[in-house]
Structure formats: C-alpha cells, structure tokens
Design a protein around this motif. Structure first.
Motif, PDB file in Angstrom:
ATOM      1  N   SER A 311      -3.191 -12.163 -10.739  1.00 58.24           N
ATOM      2  CA  SER A 311      -2.219 -13.060 -11.391  1.00 58.24           C
ATOM      3  C   SER A 311      -0.227 -12.356 -11.080  1.00 58.24           C
ATOM      4  N   ALA A 312      -1.054 -11.311 -10.212  1.00 60.80           N
ATOM      5  CA  ALA A 312       0.104 -10.799  -9.047  1.00 60.80           C
ATOM      6  C   ALA A 312       0.383 -12.190  -8.102  1.00 60.80           C
ATOM      7  N   THR A 313      -0.318 -12.578  -7.025  1.00 56.70           N
ATOM      8  CA  THR A 313       0.086 -12.987  -6.012  1.00 56.70           C
ATOM      9  C   THR A 313      -0.612 -15.066  -6.516  1.00 56.70           C
ATOM     10  N   GLU A 314       0.367 -16.082  -5.409  1.00 57.38           N
ATOM     11  CA  GLU A 314      -0.062 -17.301  -5.160  1.00 57.38           C
ATOM     12  C   GLU A 314      -0.656 -17.534  -4.479  1.00 57.38           C
ATOM     13  N   ASP A 315      -0.887 -16.698  -3.554  1.00 53.97           N
ATOM     14  CA  ASP A 315      -1.841 -16.695  -2.033  1.00 53.97           C
ATOM     15  C   ASP A 315      -3.405 -16.423  -1.832  1.00 53.97           C
ATOM     16  N   THR A 316      -3.948 -17.745  -1.383  1.00 56.50           N
ATOM     17  CA  THR A 316      -5.501 -17.391  -1.720  1.00 56.50           C
ATOM     18  C   THR A 316      -6.203 -16.110  -1.267  1.00 56.50           C
ATOM     19  N   GLU A 317      -5.796 -16.279  -0.114  1.00 56.28           N
ATOM     20  CA  GLU A 317      -6.160 -14.663   0.337  1.00 56.28           C
ATOM     21  C   GLU A 317      -5.575 -13.109   1.010  1.00 56.28           C
ATOM     22  N   LEU A 318      -5.493 -11.813   1.085  1.00 58.21           N
ATOM     23  CA  LEU A 318      -4.876 -10.389   0.906  1.00 58.21           C
ATOM     24  C   LEU A 318      -5.873 -10.479   1.593  1.00 58.21           C
ATOM     25  N   PHE A 319      -4.943  -8.971   2.058  1.00 58.20           N
ATOM     26  CA  PHE A 319      -5.862  -8.224   3.320  1.00 58.20           C
ATOM     27  C   PHE A 319      -5.424  -6.477   2.561  1.00 58.20           C
ATOM     28  N   TYR A 320      -5.896  -5.661   3.668  1.00 57.65           N
ATOM     29  CA  TYR A 320      -6.090  -4.607   2.809  1.00 57.65           C
ATOM     30  C   TYR A 320      -6.918  -3.836   4.700  1.00 57.65           C
ATOM     31  N   HIS A 321      -6.596  -2.468   4.738  1.00 55.55           N
ATOM     32  CA  HIS A 321      -6.989  -2.020   5.840  1.00 55.55           C
ATOM     33  C   HIS A 321      -8.066  -1.414   5.635  1.00 55.55           C
ATOM     34  N   ARG A 322      -9.486  -1.485   6.236  1.00 54.54           N
ATOM     35  CA  ARG A 322     -10.590  -1.440   6.240  1.00 54.54           C
ATOM     36  C   ARG A 322     -11.465   0.347   6.748  1.00 54.54           C
ATOM     37  N   GLY A 323     -10.063   0.587   7.321  1.00 55.55           N
ATOM     38  CA  GLY A 323     -10.323   2.358   7.844  1.00 55.55           C
ATOM     39  C   GLY A 323     -11.210   1.571   9.072  1.00 55.55           C
ATOM     40  N   VAL A 324     -11.247   2.917  10.007  1.00 57.40           N
ATOM     41  CA  VAL A 324     -12.384   3.184  11.154  1.00 57.40           C
ATOM     42  C   VAL A 324     -13.996   3.990  10.612  1.00 57.40           C
TER      43      VAL A 324
END
Length: 324
Positions: A311-324
């Motif tokens: 509900s906070a965005t209209e984007d269909t995809e988001l991103f996140y940092h997976r780490g190493v």
C-alpha cells in the motif's frame, strides 16, 4: 585488539542506486567478472585514507551515480568502496572479514578439517577456527538495515559457533567407528556443507524476524519486510552450500585418484601438498561463483511482500540488499 569501524558520511541512496545497476541488472557472467575484481587481494591492504578519498570522490562527482566507468578514477573508487565498505551502514568492513579475505582464511581451515585423523583432538582446533571465522563473516556481511544491538550479535554468534563446532565434530566421531571407506570420506563433506548453510540461517535469524529494508529503484525505503529477509537468508545459505560443498568435494575426488599414481607411491608426502593446492584452486574459483549465483541487490515482486508495503508504493517490484 579492538577493531573500530570507521563511519563514512555517505548518502545511502547513492550507494543503493549504484549497487542496483552494479549487481542486480547484470547476468551471472557479468557478476562473476565483477566479483573477480572485488576479490582482488589488494583490497585487503588499501589504506583508510585511500578509501576515504574514493568515497568523497563518489559523493561529490555527479557522474558517479550513473556509473561513469569510462573514468578510471571513478571505476577504481567504486571498486575500493564496494569491496571495503558495507552498503547498508556505510561502515568500513574490518580487513579479516572483507569478501577478499574469505579465501585466504577459510581454504587452509577446510584443508585441515578434511584431513583423515586418528584422534578427535587433532580436528577440534580446525573446526572451531573455521566456524568462528565463518560465523563472524556472516554477521559482518549480512544485511545491516534493521535495528540490531551488539550484545544480540555477540550472544547469537557465540551460540552458533558452539553448536556448529559440536555438530562439525560429530562425523569425526563416526569416522572412528566406521569401517566403510566411502562413508568415512563422505560424512565430513556432507556435514560441512549442511552446517555451513545452517550457520548462515542461524546467525542471520533476526532478518526474517524483524524484516529488512526494501527500496524502490531510486533508493527510497518503502518499509521493512520479513519476507525479503527470509529470501535473503535462504539465498545466501544456498550459495554457501555451493561454495563449501564443492570446495570440500572436488579435492577429495582428485586425491582419491592421486593416491593411485606412481608419483604418490614414490613421494607419499606429496598428498598434503596436492590436496592443499587443489583446495585453494577450487575454492578460488568457487568464491566468485557462489557470490555471483544471486545478485547482491535482489528484486522481489511487490505482491509477495507484506500488505503495508504494497500500500506504500505503486511499483510492481522492489529491491533489497541480500548480503554476502
């Protein structure tokens, strides 16, 4: 000796936006080639002053955010930054736990852990050393976007080290009682592979509980997602299976055939040299391979996330940092 993390007054959005273009939008081959540069051993000895200058160059240069790699100064600055500074916190990663340090630290430990032993005492130190280092590495290089206290990391890390070391010694106890040569060789590899994966899951268990930051393509935080945290930990654990499983398995296979050669019969001492060299070579290849299987900045469909994030965005995809 206490290792202090140096804080860089960096703009997180700039770093995140550039990481998206640097890792997420590339193929496996491109990520592999990029990791071969970031794993350069010289990144372990670069001075803090040079890292500071690189960060300042990126933060003050207008072209840095759009990856102006035609400029060798910008290219070298990004290489130093991505290999020495944590992308979530903008803190300097301690030298022993930078990605480039994984091979020189863990390859000898795996070699000694896989040696045939006649007593349990001889493998206690290699096992404890290996799991102590990998636990610390996983903590330092995990996602750091959520709220985590130092005492939580210390308590969690201590418990994971103790349990991983205990279960790592278990196949050695079985080896002393088994007569089957195949099982004696296979059990340490199987246990090493599974424990390394469980180690990641356990030491980063707060990420699926508290959630990690998810951002849009501009680097704006949309919220904290437990589902993204679960996926980040799961993918990293899978990459460790590939890394340590292959690094332990292939040297054992090659050694099995090497002991049948005439050269080994004439020089029995050469087995240690051969196996160590094989372990280093295989792991030297598998470190960038395992780091490249999944992007460091991963995409996730917004429909897979929590409702409050949707509900906070209209984007269909988001991103996140997976780490190493």
């Amino acid at each position: 000796m206490t290792i202090y993390l140096f804080f860089f007054p960096a703009t997180i959005n700039l770093v995140f936006f550039s990481l998206i273009s640097f890792f997420s939008l590339k193929s496996f081959i491109q990520r592999f080639l990029q990791w071969t540069e970031l794993l350069d051993p010289t990144n372990l000895v670069v001075s803090v002053e040079k890292i500071e200058k690189s960060r300042q160059l990126l933060l003050t240069n207008e072209d840095a955010s759009i990856r102006d790699l035609e400029d060798p100064r910008i290219k070298e600055a990004w290489k130093r930054s991505l290999s020495t500074v944590h992308p979530d916190s903008s803190k300097l990663i301690p030298v022993p736990f930078r990605p480039a340090a994984l091979l020189p630290f863990t390859a000898p430990m795996i070699f000694f852990s896989m040696l045939s032993v006649k007593s349990l005492k001889s493998v206690i130190l290699p096992q404890i050393s290996f799991y102590t280092y990998t636990t610390a590495f996983n903590i330092v290089n995990g996602n750091a976007s959520y709220n985590r206290h130092l005492y939580e990391s210390l308590l969690l890390g201590t418990g994971v080290i103790a349990s991983s070391s205990f279960f790592g010694l278990f196949p050695r106890l079985l080896q002393l009682r088994l007569n089957n040569a195949l099982l004696k060789r296979a059990l340490p590899i199987i246990f090493l592979t599974h424990i390394s994966a469980v180690n990641v899951v356990a030491v980063r268990s707060l990420e699926p509980i508290r959630g990690i930051e998810v951002m849009d393509k501009e680097g704006h935080v949309m919220g904290y997602s437990r589902k993204a945290g679960t996926k980040a930990v799961r993918d990293t654990a899978s990459s460790r299976v590939v890394l340590y499983g292959t690094s332990a398995f292939i040297p054992e296979v090659f050694s099995h055939y090497f002991v049948r050669t005439q050269f080994f019969r004439q020089h029995p001492w050469s087995l240690w040299t051969f196996k160590l060299a094989c372990t280093v070579l295989v792991m030297g290849l598998m470190v960038p391979v395992s780091f490249s299987i999944f992007p460091q900045i991963e995409r996730i469909q917004c429909s897979e996330l929590e409702k409050e994030i949707q509900s906070a965005t209209e984007d269909t995809e988001l991103f996140y940092h997976r780490g190493v």
